[in-house]
Design a protein around this motif. Structure first.
Motif, PDB file in Angstrom:
ATOM      1  N   GLU A 164       0.839  -1.191   0.000  1.00 29.84           N
ATOM      2  CA  GLU A 164       0.000   0.000   0.000  1.00 29.84           C
ATOM      3  C   GLU A 164       0.884   1.255   0.000  1.00 29.84           C
ATOM      4  N   PRO A 165       0.446   2.317  -0.665  1.00 29.64           N
ATOM      5  CA  PRO A 165      -0.818   2.378  -1.402  1.00 29.64           C
ATOM      6  C   PRO A 165      -0.730   1.592  -2.708  1.00 29.64           C
ATOM      7  N   TYR A 166      -1.775   0.824  -3.000  1.00 33.28           N
ATOM      8  CA  TYR A 166      -1.768   0.027  -4.217  1.00 33.28           C
ATOM      9  C   TYR A 166      -1.700   0.924  -5.452  1.00 33.28           C
ATOM     10  N   ALA A 167      -2.227   2.122  -5.342  1.00 29.54           N
ATOM     11  CA  ALA A 167      -2.140   3.097  -6.441  1.00 29.54           C
ATOM     12  C   ALA A 167      -1.871   4.473  -5.852  1.00 29.54           C
ATOM     13  N   ASP A 168      -1.040   5.235  -6.540  1.00 30.28           N
ATOM     14  CA  ASP A 168      -0.777   6.621  -6.149  1.00 30.28           C
ATOM     15  C   ASP A 168      -1.783   7.561  -6.782  1.00 30.28           C
ATOM     16  N   LEU A 169      -2.417   7.105  -7.843  1.00 29.75           N
ATOM     17  CA  LEU A 169      -3.405   7.902  -8.566  1.00 29.75           C
ATOM     18  C   LEU A 169      -4.609   7.008  -8.854  1.00 29.75           C
ATOM     19  N   LEU A 170      -5.772   7.370  -8.312  1.00 30.73           N
ATOM     20  CA  LEU A 170      -6.996   6.610  -8.526  1.00 30.73           C
ATOM     21  C   LEU A 170      -7.721   7.158  -9.750  1.00 30.73           C
ATOM     22  N   LEU A 171      -8.017   6.285 -10.693  1.00 28.66           N
ATOM     23  CA  LEU A 171      -8.650   6.693 -11.940  1.00 28.66           C
ATOM     24  C   LEU A 171     -10.157   6.491 -11.880  1.00 28.66           C
TER      25      LEU A 171
END
Length: 335
Positions: A164-171
């Motif tokens: 984590e974080p699994y993504a730095d930018l959530l789309l």
């Protein structure tokens, strides 16, 4: 119809295709998956006006080995240090798997749909709940352990190495990717997984489809954890979302680039419609069937009796999706 003769030839010959620049500043390279050379992910590399690189689906990485990716970048005269963004179509290991290692090596940000991140957070809870489903399917006792290991509490849908974080930018649907000088838009296409995304590059005439639409393979449905909606219905709706993009060259996650996404989408939808008819016929013929009973009457490739583990669980789950979409799920009884 293949638009990359070298990729089509490589697939035919069972070898990896070469690095290919098929638009100015847009390349593709192949990263082999653990099951062998023909099982490879096509990684797309987009150069921004600032010189930084974006990877669309970095592929598989075993023990943080990025050798194939580094070799491909070297052919372009680039290195991992040039990568500023990793964009993931969906959470499966052959697409997401190398993201953590690339992030550690380059400092790149990782971007994927919010629902994929949520699925990764839920996977342990989801898997335990799925064990109860498996117990209700009516499987022969000898098949249950492998199915639980592959589909239930033993399953990992993503890659545990991605901390984590699994993504730095959530789309979200419609978001533009932050690539300098390029306009690449997120197109949410749930079905294969709940947060699967395609990416639209109108300027270069490209549609990056991940596993949503492949040139020869019928992608599995509902392979990203439990959902509140029927993944089959979501998938068919997502195929319909491709209609405005008939003119774009298709850049899939596997096999080769091709043209005419709508013809391929029609074939995929037709396959699902035929499968629904088979499920309906099975329900008509059986009295108080279990899910396994219904699946034994559906003409899966090779036959359900040849399947174990993941393939068997996927076939049974998709049978349930078809029954539910027909409004006949209540005709299947728990074991």
């Amino acid at each position: 119809m293949p638009t990359s003769p070298v990729q089509a030839a490589a697939l035919r010959d069972g070898v990896l295709p070469p690095v290919e620049e098929f638009r100015p500043g847009v390349w593709t390279l192949a990263v082999p998956f653990r099951f062998g050379v023909p099982d490879a992910t096509l990684v797309y590399v987009l150069e921004g006006d600032d010189g930084s690189l974006t990877l669309v689906d970095p592929g598989w990485s075993a023990d943080d080995d990025l050798g194939a990716l580094q070799e491909g970048l070297a052919v372009m005269g680039r290195t991992l240090d040039d990568v500023g963004l990793v964009v993931v179509t969906h959470l499966h290991a052959d697409h997401l798997g190398a993201a953590a290692a690339v992030r550690r090596a380059s400092g790149a940000r990782v971007a994927m749909h919010r629902r994929e991140v949520e699925a990764l957070h839920r996977e342990r809870v989801d898997a335990a709940a799925t064990d109860a489903d498996i117990a209700s399917w009516g499987l022969p006792d000898a098949l249950v352990p492998d199915v639980v290991a592959a589909w239930g509490s033993g399953r990992r849908i993503g890659m545990g190495r991605l901390a984590e974080p699994y993504a730095d930018l959530l789309l979200e649907d419609g978001d533009d990717l932050p690539i300098a000088g390029r306009s690449v838009r997120t197109l949410w296409t749930p079905g294969h997984t709940d947060g699967h995304c395609c990416f639209v590059d109108e300027a270069d005439g490209l549609l990056f489809t991940g596993d949503h639409v492949l040139p020869r393979i019928n992608s599995g449905i509902g392979l990203g954890g439990r959902t509140d909606t029927n993944p089959l219905g979501d998938y068919l709706s997502s195929l319909g979302r491709l209609e405005p993009y008939a003119h774009l060259e298709v850049c899939p996650g596997h096999e080769y680039r091709f043209a005419d996404v709508l013809s391929r989408a029609h074939v995929l939808a037709q396959h699902r419609q035929e499968r629904s008819r088979h499920v309906a016929d099975a329900l008509d013929a059986l009295e108080r069937p279990t899910l396994y009973d219904v699946a034994t009457h559906v003409p899966f490739s090779g036959g359900i009796e040849t399947m174990t583990g993941f393939l068997l669980a996927s076939a049974l789950t998709q049978t349930a999706f078809h029954a539910d979409l027909l409004g006949r799920g209540d005709e299947i009884v728990p074991a």
